[in-house]
Design a protein around this motif. Structure first.
Motif, PDB file in Angstrom:
ATOM      1  N   GLU A 497       0.846  -1.095   0.077  1.00 38.36           N
ATOM      2  CA  GLU A 497      -0.121  -0.010  -0.035  1.00 38.36           C
ATOM      3  C   GLU A 497       0.914   1.162  -0.008  1.00 38.36           C
ATOM      4  OE1 GLU A 497      -3.122   0.386  -0.471  1.00 38.36           O
ATOM      5  OE2 GLU A 497      -3.527  -1.692  -0.492  1.00 38.36           O
ATOM      6  N   LEU A 498       1.940   1.446   0.777  1.00 42.95           N
ATOM      7  CA  LEU A 498       2.825   2.472   0.978  1.00 42.95           C
ATOM      8  C   LEU A 498       4.030   2.628  -0.131  1.00 42.95           C
ATOM      9  CD1 LEU A 498       2.792   2.718   4.874  1.00 42.95           C
ATOM     10  CD2 LEU A 498       0.950   3.613   3.313  1.00 42.95           C
ATOM     11  N   ASN A 499       4.563   1.313  -0.338  1.00 39.70           N
ATOM     12  CA  ASN A 499       5.260   1.351  -1.681  1.00 39.70           C
ATOM     13  C   ASN A 499       6.696   1.941  -1.311  1.00 39.70           C
ATOM     14  OD1 ASN A 499       6.068   0.744  -4.231  1.00 39.70           O
ATOM     15  ND2 ASN A 499       5.388   2.524  -5.169  1.00 39.70           N
ATOM     16  N   LYS A 500       6.694   3.090  -1.016  1.00 40.32           N
ATOM     17  CA  LYS A 500       8.028   3.547  -0.756  1.00 40.32           C
ATOM     18  C   LYS A 500       8.730   3.172   0.613  1.00 40.32           C
ATOM     19  CE  LYS A 500       7.551   8.151  -3.224  1.00 40.32           C
ATOM     20  NZ  LYS A 500       7.561   9.449  -2.846  1.00 40.32           N
ATOM     21  N   ARG A 501       9.859   2.893   0.884  1.00 41.09           N
ATOM     22  CA  ARG A 501      10.186   1.980   2.090  1.00 41.09           C
ATOM     23  C   ARG A 501      10.494   3.038   3.292  1.00 41.09           C
ATOM     24  NH1 ARG A 501      15.543   0.610   4.142  1.00 41.09           N
ATOM     25  NH2 ARG A 501      15.600  -1.819   4.930  1.00 41.09           N
ATOM     26  N   GLU A 502      10.649   4.190   3.110  1.00 41.66           N
ATOM     27  CA  GLU A 502      10.771   5.105   4.283  1.00 41.66           C
ATOM     28  C   GLU A 502       9.232   5.377   4.791  1.00 41.66           C
ATOM     29  OE1 GLU A 502      10.785   7.878   0.597  1.00 41.66           O
ATOM     30  OE2 GLU A 502      11.528   5.888   1.078  1.00 41.66           O
ATOM     31  N   ASN A 503       8.224   4.959   3.885  1.00 39.51           N
ATOM     32  CA  ASN A 503       6.905   5.190   4.445  1.00 39.51           C
ATOM     33  C   ASN A 503       6.402   3.879   5.114  1.00 39.51           C
ATOM     34  OD1 ASN A 503       6.556   7.755   3.396  1.00 39.51           O
ATOM     35  ND2 ASN A 503       5.608   7.079   1.381  1.00 39.51           N
ATOM     36  N   TYR A 504       6.740   2.786   4.369  1.00 31.87           N
ATOM     37  CA  TYR A 504       6.034   1.523   5.329  1.00 31.87           C
ATOM     38  C   TYR A 504       7.179   1.079   6.641  1.00 31.87           C
ATOM     39  CZ  TYR A 504       9.520  -1.257   2.232  1.00 31.87           C
ATOM     40  OH  TYR A 504      10.331  -1.776   1.540  1.00 31.87           O
ATOM     41  N   LEU A 505       8.360   1.481   6.569  1.00 26.93           N
ATOM     42  CA  LEU A 505       9.116   1.080   7.591  1.00 26.93           C
ATOM     43  C   LEU A 505       8.479   1.670   8.996  1.00 26.93           C
ATOM     44  CD1 LEU A 505      12.984   1.107   6.553  1.00 26.93           C
ATOM     45  CD2 LEU A 505      11.445  -0.829   6.804  1.00 26.93           C
ATOM     46  N   THR A 506       7.971   3.003   8.696  1.00 26.82           N
ATOM     47  CA  THR A 506       7.228   3.266  10.143  1.00 26.82           C
ATOM     48  C   THR A 506       6.501   2.309  10.660  1.00 26.82           C
ATOM     49  OG1 THR A 506       7.471   5.834   9.088  1.00 26.82           O
ATOM     50  CG2 THR A 506       5.906   5.299  11.053  1.00 26.82           C
ATOM     51  N   TYR A 507       5.552   1.675  10.038  1.00 27.43           N
ATOM     52  CA  TYR A 507       4.730   0.733  10.427  1.00 27.43           C
ATOM     53  C   TYR A 507       5.503  -0.396  10.840  1.00 27.43           C
ATOM     54  CZ  TYR A 507       1.554   4.224   8.654  1.00 27.43           C
ATOM     55  OH  TYR A 507       0.959   5.356   8.493  1.00 27.43           O
ATOM     56  N   TRP A 508       6.279  -0.888   9.836  1.00 25.00           N
ATOM     57  CA  TRP A 508       7.147  -2.212  10.261  1.00 25.00           C
ATOM     58  C   TRP A 508       7.847  -2.348  11.573  1.00 25.00           C
ATOM     59  CZ3 TRP A 508       9.937  -4.856   5.619  1.00 25.00           C
ATOM     60  CH2 TRP A 508       8.947  -5.435   4.758  1.00 25.00           C
ATOM     61  N   ASN A 509       8.331  -0.819  11.857  1.00 24.88           N
ATOM     62  CA  ASN A 509       9.201  -0.589  13.099  1.00 24.88           C
ATOM     63  C   ASN A 509       8.320  -1.104  14.452  1.00 24.88           C
ATOM     64  OD1 ASN A 509      11.555  -0.365  11.780  1.00 24.88           O
ATOM     65  ND2 ASN A 509      11.341   1.756  11.672  1.00 24.88           N
ATOM     66  N   ILE A 510       6.943  -0.558  14.177  1.00 26.09           N
ATOM     67  CA  ILE A 510       6.116  -0.656  15.245  1.00 26.09           C
ATOM     68  C   ILE A 510       5.788  -2.133  15.508  1.00 26.09           C
ATOM     69  CG2 ILE A 510       3.653  -0.432  15.967  1.00 26.09           C
ATOM     70  CD1 ILE A 510       3.735   2.404  14.537  1.00 26.09           C
TER      71      ILE A 510
END
Length: 743
Positions: A497-510
């Protein structure tokens, strides 16, 4: 297809598996269903008849000759599941109705119970006529005339109406509403302060049937009867059921669940044991004095494991409390054949809670809450909303408060067009509430496309996590074989959904912050490896983390090194290659439709050592949450200072908890039809209903002005637990390696 048939959309709320294989049309005021394979049109009978048609089950519907074999098998499994559930429910009701109670001899000096030997309520016979067979030792001898006569006067008046109810059905056998009966039951519940969902108990109808069946010929039980011989017999009955479930622990293994409940003054630990045969409650302990050290908790955990049998226990599941974690880890060192596992529901709840704290998500949730708070605090508005949604509530509760935020957002997205139709209708514009600040704000939000786009994105980001929450929270199906795949899908969906790594890593880190223990847990890795649905669909070599977890389980759970070597040999010689019975067409089809442990029990005969381990691993739960009970009995248990009464209350808690646990899987899904305004749902949906300004002026919030409300359960359908959505392809190396975002 005739031109006068208007095709209707099949909404996501229709979640029976058969809906995926039909088209729905409107013909006048009637709805017709069309099979997408043979194009046969059904003018009645509902989705169950379609399911019989697709399963090629003769009787109520013509069979489909064009249905694919896999669809046919899926429909047959669904029908079998419904029949099995109904039979189990009938069985437990039959048990309730046929309890063999032992007649007691009357001791004239016994002050524990009244000396009368009136009827013992043992359930209703097949007819509703009073039966002398229900009367043990005769009727009428009484040692307390005043009290018994007082009970009998009230009882005769009540049974007069019970007799009329017994004969009040029409010629077709349909039950009629008896307002006097309903009022009497309501007044009784109001007087004793019982939770109003007590009427949902599967023991409620048999109780009413028993009362109706004996008519006015019997005395009602006294308080001493209930707390005396009735409780005594119930304790023996429940213990027998617990022993029956415990007999399966040696074969399937079991999980010790530590469920924490906090009151204003106490911290209670409830100990339960789960296996595929069911969950049983062992005991409750006041742990208020264990707040400074984990040593006492460790000794308590150790005592419970020894009571259950260390060789039977596969894992001890606790919440994220630091003392519980320390005690459980020490326990795993003491007993090298078991694991400590953090509760998956608790971890998922923490993930969703932290998602809620992300700025733009929190802003959308607050906007959505402003809508629901206005709706649910004004009876006229709520009546209108429910008319436009056909009775479907906008607020949908989940197992936790954090999850409720996202299930309700999804419900709002599902009802988007209904809400937009309402706020643009002439009825709404003519309403005085449309001119109020809350009404104007609701119009602005519901008309805002940016709001809907954001809601839809949040829903797509969180649906896999909600589905995983349903999987791990399922109290009847063990989740161990699905957790690893479920979290993979959650992270994969966020990345897509978020595609860009810097965007989805916010949620992955949580996710990684709260899920690290689970992601690396050997039992979850072994569950993935041993689940044929995933193992045989994996393309390429399995990640080393999964293989290592499998080997760890072999070494820890199988102490005999000779058996360890046999398991590894069976893995390499038969399971990996799908040789022997594993390669049968039946076994291949069953990978998708059978429970993993059942699959091994059916087709694992050529690998007996591996199959034994697989059944034990795949039979485990992942959740330590207990039931939502009225904890008044728990509070009394630790307040009483008399040893005899303490033991009586201890047995009462034992009976109450286990009777509720026994209902799991037999009772209907009552939680999906709970009114959000009900006190039973309040703790979960409070943030969506709270209106602080109403506390001072409630003139527009008259609950008596609410229309009679029954949830549209036909539209809602049963909740999807996400198993079918887990898919079969796991090819994203970044997800598999659990990337945390370090550059």
């Amino acid at each position: 297809m005739a031109s006068h048939l208007e095709q209707l959309p099949i909404t996501p709320l229709k979640q029976d598996p058969a809906w995926k294989h039909v088209q729905m049309f409107k013909h006048g005021d009637r709805v017709q269903l069309k099979c997408i394979y043979c194009e046969k049109i059904f003018k009645g009978g509902g989705i169950h008849r379609i399911k019989e048609h697709l399963a090629r089950q003769k009787g109520n519907a013509a069979t489909c000759l064009c249905v694919p074999p896999d669809v046919r098998d899926l429909m047959q499994q669904s029908l079998n599941g419904a029949v099995s559930k109904r039979r189990k429910k009938d069985k437990i009701v039959e048990e309730i109705m046929n309890v063999n109670l032992i007649p007691r001899e009357v001791d004239p000096f016994d002050n524990e119970c009244d000396a009368h030997t009136g009827v013992q309520f043992v359930g209703a016979p097949d007819t509703l006529e009073p039966s002398p067979n229900l009367l043990l030792n005769g009727v009428g001898t009484s040692g307390g005339a005043t009290g018994d006569n007082r009970r009998k006067r009230g009882k005769e008046k009540s049974f007069a109406n019970a007799d009329s109810l017994a004969h009040g059905n029409n010629g077709l056998g349909a039950k009629q509403v008896n307002n006097h009966l309903h009022a009497a039951i309501g007044k009784f519940l109001f007087d004793i302060g019982a939770p109003l969902d007590a009427v949902n108990s599967i023991y409620f109808q048999p109780m009413v049937d028993a009362i109706v069946s004996v008519g006015s010929e019997s005395l009602l039980p006294s308080q001493n009867d209930i707390r005396g011989w009735v409780l005594k017999n119930s304790v023996e009955e429940v213990k027998a059921n617990v022993d029956q479930i415990a007999a399966a622990w040696a074969k399937t293994g079991c999980s010790v669940l530590v469920n924490q409940h906090k009151t204003e003054t106490k911290v209670l630990l409830n100990f339960l044991v789960n296996c595929p045969e069911g969950t049983v409650f062992l005991k409750s302990v006041d742990a208020s004095g264990f707040s400074s050290s984990s040593d006492s908790l460790y000794e308590l955990f150790k005592q419970v494991v020894e009571e259950v049998g260390a060789s039977n226990v596969m894992q001890v599941i606790t919440n994220n409390d630091e003392l519980c974690i320390a005690a459980a880890r020490r326990l795993a060192d003491t007993f090298p054949s078991l694991y400590w596992t953090p509760c998956a529901v608790c971890c998922l709840d923490m993930i969703l809670r932290d998602f809620t704290k992300i700025g733009w998500i929190n802003a959308i949730i607050e906007q959505a809450r402003s809508i629901t708070r206005f709706m649910y605090n004004h009876s006229a508005v709520l009546n209108m909303v429910r008319r436009y949604t056909s009775g479907i509530d906008v607020v949908e509760s989940a197992v936790t408060r954090s999850a409720t935020n996202f299930t309700t957002l999804k419900r709002i997205v599902d009802l988007k067009h209904n809400l937009q139709s309402m706020v643009t209708s002439q009825e709404w514009m003519d309403s005085p509430y449309s001119k109020k600040p809350g009404g104007l704000e609701m119009l602005d939000i519901v008309s805002n496309q940016s709001f809907w786009s954001s809601c839809a994105l949040i829903t797509r980001l969180t649906i896999p996590l909600l589905q995983l929450l349903r999987i791990v929270g399922n109290k009847k199906r063990p989740a161990m074989g699905y957790v690893y795949a479920g979290m993979y899908r959650a992270k994969e969906a966020i990345k897509r959904e978020l595609n860009k790594r810097e965007n989805y890593l916010t949620y992955w880190n949580i996710i990684d912050h709260w899920w690290q223990q689970q992601w690396q847990h050997p039992l979850y890795a072994a569950g993935f490896y041993l689940n044929p649905k995933f193992f045989y669909s994996f393309e390429g070599d399995l990640p080393n983390e999964i293989l290592s977890g499998m080997f760890d389980c072999i070494e820890r759970l199988v102490p005999d090194i000779i058996v360890q070597d046999k398991i590894v040999k069976e893995m390499n010689s038969s399971y990996k290659s799908g040789a022997g019975d594993f390669g049968r067409k039946m076994a291949i089809r069953a990978r998708e439709i059978m429970l993993p442990a059942e699959w091994w029990l059916t087709y694992g005969g050529s690998c007996p050592n591996l199959a034994r381990l697989a059944i034990r691993v795949l039979s485990q739960t992942c959740c330590s949450l207990g039931l939502h009970l009225n904890h008044s009995s728990f509070g009394q248990l630790y307040d009483v200072r008399n040893s005899l009464e303490h033991q009586r209350l201890k047995d009462l808690v034992f009976v109450q908890y286990n009777l509720r646990l026994k209902q799991i899987g037999y009772e209907d899904k009552k939680e999906d039809s709970v009114d959000p305004l009900s006190i039973d749902a309040n703790s979960l949906v409070e943030d969506w209903l709270r209106e602080d300004t109403c506390l001072g002026d409630c003139s527009n919030s008259d609950w008596m002005a609410l229309d009679s409300h029954a949830v549209n359960t036909m539209s809602l359908g049963p909740p999807v637990d996400g198993i079918d959505e887990l898919g079969a392809v796991f090819d994203d190396y970044e997800v598999l390696k659990r990337v945390k975002g370090e550059d």
